[in-house]
Design a protein around this motif. Structure first.
Motif, PDB file in Angstrom:
ATOM      1  N   GLU A   1     -12.831  -6.689  40.081  1.00 37.33           N
ATOM      2  CA  GLU A   1     -13.140  -5.256  40.121  1.00 37.33           C
ATOM      3  C   GLU A   1     -12.860  -4.558  38.789  1.00 37.33           C
TER       4      GLU A   1
ATOM      5  N   ARG B   1     -19.006  -4.250  36.383  1.00 36.84           N
ATOM      6  CA  ARG B   1     -17.788  -4.541  37.124  1.00 36.84           C
ATOM      7  C   ARG B   1     -17.718  -6.041  37.414  1.00 36.84           C
TER       8      ARG B   1
ATOM      9  N   ASP C   1     -24.445  -2.117  40.382  1.00 42.03           N
ATOM     10  CA  ASP C   1     -25.169  -1.432  41.450  1.00 42.03           C
ATOM     11  C   ASP C   1     -24.426  -0.207  41.982  1.00 42.03           C
ATOM     12  N   GLU C   2     -23.886   0.597  41.068  1.00 45.43           N
ATOM     13  CA  GLU C   2     -23.232   1.844  41.476  1.00 45.43           C
ATOM     14  C   GLU C   2     -23.324   2.848  40.329  1.00 45.43           C
ATOM     15  N   PRO C   3     -23.198   4.146  40.623  1.00 47.92           N
ATOM     16  CA  PRO C   3     -23.321   5.163  39.567  1.00 47.92           C
ATOM     17  C   PRO C   3     -22.316   4.954  38.443  1.00 47.92           C
TER      18      PRO C   3
ATOM     19  N   GLN D   1     -28.938  -2.296  39.700  1.00 49.97           N
ATOM     20  CA  GLN D   1     -29.304  -1.029  40.318  1.00 49.97           C
ATOM     21  C   GLN D   1     -30.547  -1.240  41.189  1.00 49.97           C
ATOM     22  N   HIS D   2     -30.628  -0.538  42.309  1.00 49.85           N
ATOM     23  CA  HIS D   2     -31.759  -0.706  43.232  1.00 49.85           C
ATOM     24  C   HIS D   2     -32.678   0.515  43.162  1.00 49.85           C
TER      25      HIS D   2
ATOM     26  N   SER E   1     -21.481  -6.782  38.274  1.00 46.83           N
ATOM     27  CA  SER E   1     -22.255  -5.894  39.132  1.00 46.83           C
ATOM     28  C   SER E   1     -22.472  -4.561  38.417  1.00 46.83           C
TER      29      SER E   1
ATOM     30  N   TRP F   1     -26.445   7.010  31.131  1.00 44.73           N
ATOM     31  CA  TRP F   1     -25.538   8.025  31.641  1.00 44.73           C
ATOM     32  C   TRP F   1     -25.072   9.015  30.586  1.00 44.73           C
TER      33      TRP F   1
ATOM     34  N   LYS G   1     -27.136  -7.627  42.352  1.00 40.59           N
ATOM     35  CA  LYS G   1     -26.064  -6.756  41.888  1.00 40.59           C
ATOM     36  C   LYS G   1     -26.540  -5.771  40.820  1.00 40.59           C
TER      37      LYS G   1
ATOM     38  N   TRP H   1     -34.959  -1.199  35.838  1.00 40.75           N
ATOM     39  CA  TRP H   1     -34.513  -0.361  36.951  1.00 40.75           C
ATOM     40  C   TRP H   1     -35.577   0.703  37.181  1.00 40.75           C
TER      41      TRP H   1
END
Length: 206
Positions: A82, A152, A193-195, A115-116, A191, A203, A113, A129
């Motif tokens: 993590e 991550r 797959d999160e903001p 972004q979707h 990974s 970003w 893993k 993406w």
């Protein structure tokens, strides 16, 4: 990302090194033996930190070198699960996005893993993406080689090195050797797959 690990080993010191200080010779031998190598279930050894104990040295019949048991601490690369790291995209393939940290390259972010939703562009050999804005418009965000990426750590895999073949087997199984030699002893799965994860440029304005 980096940890101190206590290890024990027997260091062989050749007669030509007897004229030097024992601590210096042992340090050089340990760095030469372990630095930039993967120690199974420990991680990637970077450099010797310190020597905590040097036991008596022994010389065995038929061998002029001395053998010394040593306890020492090594700086090792082994991120915890993590943990968030920043690297660069090395390449992309249908298997995922391959990432390098500069000193360690066996990192992959598998397709599930990313972004979707994401898709692999065969022509460009990059992952894309498909970003959808609040007003319903979509934009293709390409994951190009050389881009800085934040990910991550979600999994680590240690693999036993294949045993060397005999001379006879080498001649019979030449087609299998390259595949065996390409097995990485230590692989990290990442990974995004999160903001907040993925290319840093995604970003910057959010």
């Amino acid at each position: 990302m980096f940890v101190l690990v206590e290890l024990k080993d027997t260091v062989r010191i050749p007669p030509s090194s007897f004229k030097y200080k024992l601590n210096n010779v042992v340090s050089d031998e340990l760095n030469q033996k372990l630095a930039n190598k993967v120690y199974k279930d420990v991680g990637l050894c970077i450099t010797l930190h310190d020597i905590t104990k040097i036991e008596e040295s022994y010389i065995f019949p038929g061998d002029g070198a001395s053998h010394t048991k040593v306890t020492f601490r090594f700086i090792v690369f082994r991120p915890w699960m993590e943990e968030i790291l920043i690297g660069k995209i090395r390449s992309c393939s249908p298997e995922g996005v391959h990432v390098t940290l500069g000193f360690f390259e066996d990192i992959i972010i598998p397709p599930y893993k990313l972004q979707h939703p994401s898709r692999f562009d065969q022509m460009e050999q990059v992952w894309v993406w498909i970003y959808k804005t609040e007003d319903g418009q979509t934009h293709d965000l390409f994951m190009d080689a050389g881009e800085v990426i934040r990910f991550r750590v979600v999994k680590e895999i240690f693999t036993e090195a294949p045993l060397p073949s005999s001379q006879t087997n080498e001649s019979q199984d030449m087609s299998k050797k390259p595949e065996a030699n390409n097995v990485a002893p230590y692989v990290l799965h990442g990974s995004i797959d999160e903001p907040g994860l993925g290319l840093l440029t995604w970003w910057q304005n959010t």
